[in-house]
Enzyme design. Structure first.
Site, mmCIF file in Angstrom:
data_model
loop_
_atom_site.group_PDB
_atom_site.id
_atom_site.type_symbol
_atom_site.label_atom_id
_atom_site.label_comp_id
_atom_site.label_asym_id
_atom_site.label_seq_id
_atom_site.Cartn_x
_atom_site.Cartn_y
_atom_site.Cartn_z
ATOM 1 C CB VAL A 11 26.935 40.583 33.769
ATOM 2 C CG1 VAL A 11 26.671 39.521 32.804
ATOM 3 C CG2 VAL A 11 28.403 40.808 34.313
ATOM 4 C CG PHE A 155 34.108 35.662 27.886
ATOM 5 C CD1 PHE A 155 35.212 35.413 28.865
ATOM 6 C CD2 PHE A 155 33.900 34.804 27.273
ATOM 7 C CE1 PHE A 155 35.855 34.033 29.085
ATOM 8 C CE2 PHE A 155 33.716 33.463 28.036
ATOM 9 C CZ PHE A 155 34.619 32.974 28.830
ATOM 10 C CE LYS A 157 39.221 44.619 26.397
ATOM 11 N NZ LYS A 157 38.322 43.723 25.195
ATOM 12 C CE LYS A 214 33.648 35.986 33.881
ATOM 13 N NZ LYS A 214 33.686 36.855 33.036
ATOM 14 C CB ALA A 262 54.830 46.060 35.258
ATOM 15 N N GLY A 267 42.326 45.420 39.861
ATOM 16 C CA GLY A 267 41.571 45.977 41.088
ATOM 17 C C GLY A 267 40.759 44.881 40.286
ATOM 18 C CB CYS A 270 36.881 40.276 37.047
ATOM 19 S SG CYS A 270 34.451 41.110 36.817
ATOM 20 C CE LYS A 273 33.125 38.196 41.970
ATOM 21 N NZ LYS A 273 32.635 37.287 40.684
ATOM 22 N NE ARG A 338 32.161 46.128 42.029
ATOM 23 C CZ ARG A 338 31.677 45.766 41.245
ATOM 24 N NH1 ARG A 338 30.961 44.543 41.410
ATOM 25 N NH2 ARG A 338 31.286 46.297 40.562
#
Length: 456
Positions: A11, A155, A157, A214, A262, A267, A270, A273, A338
């Site tokens: 970020v 925000f 991606k 958020k 689908a 994962g 963000c 967590k 992650r």
């Protein structure tokens, strides 16, 4: 404007580079000297399309500075962005130690009015904690310096972060109504003016609502993914095609198509967590949430679906079996491993006795580190994972191909070549890249997610 970014992770680096690109003087601070040395040498560890060029261009132009000098960082920026990590604590709550350490450093060194912006994803009420820490540091110095704490959640991606920042769909700014906050409001409006030229994208609200927004956004997106995954598993049972269903419901403007695909689970850094952190916030306020624990439970189960399909097809004992895996990162256009579904799949296959050849267009170095950590206590098991240099290399003598990440390079493979290399023409598609009818015509046994193949 003079801007300081505290933290040069995902970020912080994107924010700093993009703000420098529109003409600001940006000072990026990090306490890791190795990371700063790498950044000054023009290297970044993360894969994010467009970011490396953006960093290099603005660093060369003198608009983007990297340093470990805390005092210089606080002195530089009229606006101080806190963009440090908030990893999950053992109980699922967000760990605020790095956020509060940044606040202490600001309070210890500031000598004039500063706007402190929480860019990190933080629980509701964090701005109050940041404000208290800074006040305590200022009081300890016997000083009297005004400041304002603002919430400005990101925000972004992964895989499209630069584009998201430069052309945002919304800019959320939480600013309260203290006398000092009006000055902060003016400064933040000026900072984001270049991103509002086409139309007004800024949503102003109180700080707590911005902090909550958020988490609410990520929780909603995670919910849509888990909802579709649960329906996909039912579609397999009843003989429906979840892709047809997706088109049928997505055409309703009240629903839309976004995040209705689908697959084999979400994962990254963000969604997992943030869903857990929001659950923890609810518990702290004695509010029972029913949907979010289910969202998380569905996702945990969904990460096992591919492995279960393989075991159903080949049997519980996979000794002597060899599989090819395409895609390791949790999503395309990133090297982020992650909580990647691929890690769960590899554990399943290796535990059942199989050997595996893996390939990812970008994430191989990071994947090797992550998978080595997963099998640290089982070196013999780790030895059964082979890291190949191309997608086609993985297919040689494999009993089946398993697709985990929807990289574009996987979408139009040479099916004849694949059939020649595979021991048996079988594909388990965790992202529904291919059409079952096309695979059938090509003589390939195809197992998608929610496309009328057995599920669990």
């Amino acid at each position: 404007m003079k801007i300081t970014i505290i933290g040069t992770g995902y970020v912080g680096l994107v924010t700093g580079a993009c703000l420098a690109e529109v003409g600001n003087e940006v000072f990026c601070l990090d306490i890791d000297p190795d990371k700063i040395e790498q950044l000054n040498a023009g290297h970044i560890s993360m894969h994010e399309p467009g970011l490396l060029d953006l960093v290099a261009r603005n660093h060369a132009a003198g608009r983007l500075t990297f340093s470990t000098d805390v005092a210089a960082a606080v002195a530089h920026g009229d606006i101080q962005f806190i963009a440090v990590g908030t990893p999950p604590d053992e109980d699922g709550s967000a760990d605020l130690q790095y956020v509060l350490a940044a606040a202490r450093n600001i309070g210890a060194h500031m000598n004039g009015f500063r706007v402190i912006v929480n860019k990190s994803t933080v629980p509701v009420g964090t701005a109050d904690k940041v404000r208290d820490v800074i006040r305590a540091e200022i009081a300890q110095r016997g000083s009297d310096v005004a400041f304002s704490v603002v919430s400005n959640p990101e925000f972004l991606k992964e895989g499209a972060a630069v584009e998201d920042f430069m052309r945002p769909d919304r800019i959320v700014i939480g600013c309260d109504n203290r006398p000092e906050d009006e000055k902060a409001r003016t400064m933040m409006r000026k900072l984001y003016a270049p991103f509002n030229r086409n139309r007004e994208r800024t949503f102003w609200m109180d700080v707590r609502s911005a902090e909550f927004t958020k988490y609410a956004a990520n929780a909603m997106l995670a919910t849509r993914i888990s909802f579709m995954n649960e329906l996909a598993n039912l579609a397999d049972k009843v003989g429906a095609d979840i892709e047809a269903v997706r088109h049928g419901i997505g055409s309703d403007p009240r629903i839309g198509y976004s995040f209705l695909y689908a697959g084999c689970g979400y994962g990254g850094s963000c969604f997992p967590k943030d869903v857990r952190a929001l659950e923890k916030t609810a518990l702290e306020h004695h509010q029972e949430l029913l949907i979010l624990p289910a969202v998380e439970a569905v996702n945990r189960r969904q990460k096992q679906v591919l492995g279960k399909k393989v075991i159903r097809r080949f049997g519980k004992d996979l000794s002597g079996r060899h599989f090819a895996v395409w895609g390791l990162a949790f999503k395309p256009n990133t090297n982020d491993m992650r909580e990647a579904p691929s890690r769960v799949l590899l554990q399943q296959l290796i535990s059942a006795g199989a050997t595996v050849a893996v390939y990812d267009p970008v994430a191989m170095p990071e994947a090797e580190r992550a998978i080595s950590a997963d099998f640290a206590a089982k070196p013999a098991a780790h030895a059964r994972v082979r890291f190949d240099h191309s997608a086609m290399d993985t297919l040689r003598d494999a009993d089946a191909l398993i697709i985990v990440t929807e990289w574009k390079t996987f979408r139009s493979p040479n099916l004849d070549q694949m059939k020649t290399l595979l021991k048996s023409p079988i594909i388990f598609d965790g992202r529904n890249l291919f059409e079952p009818a096309v695979m059938a015509d090509a003589g390939i046994e195809y197992h998608g997610i929610g496309r009328s193949s057995p599920a669990f």
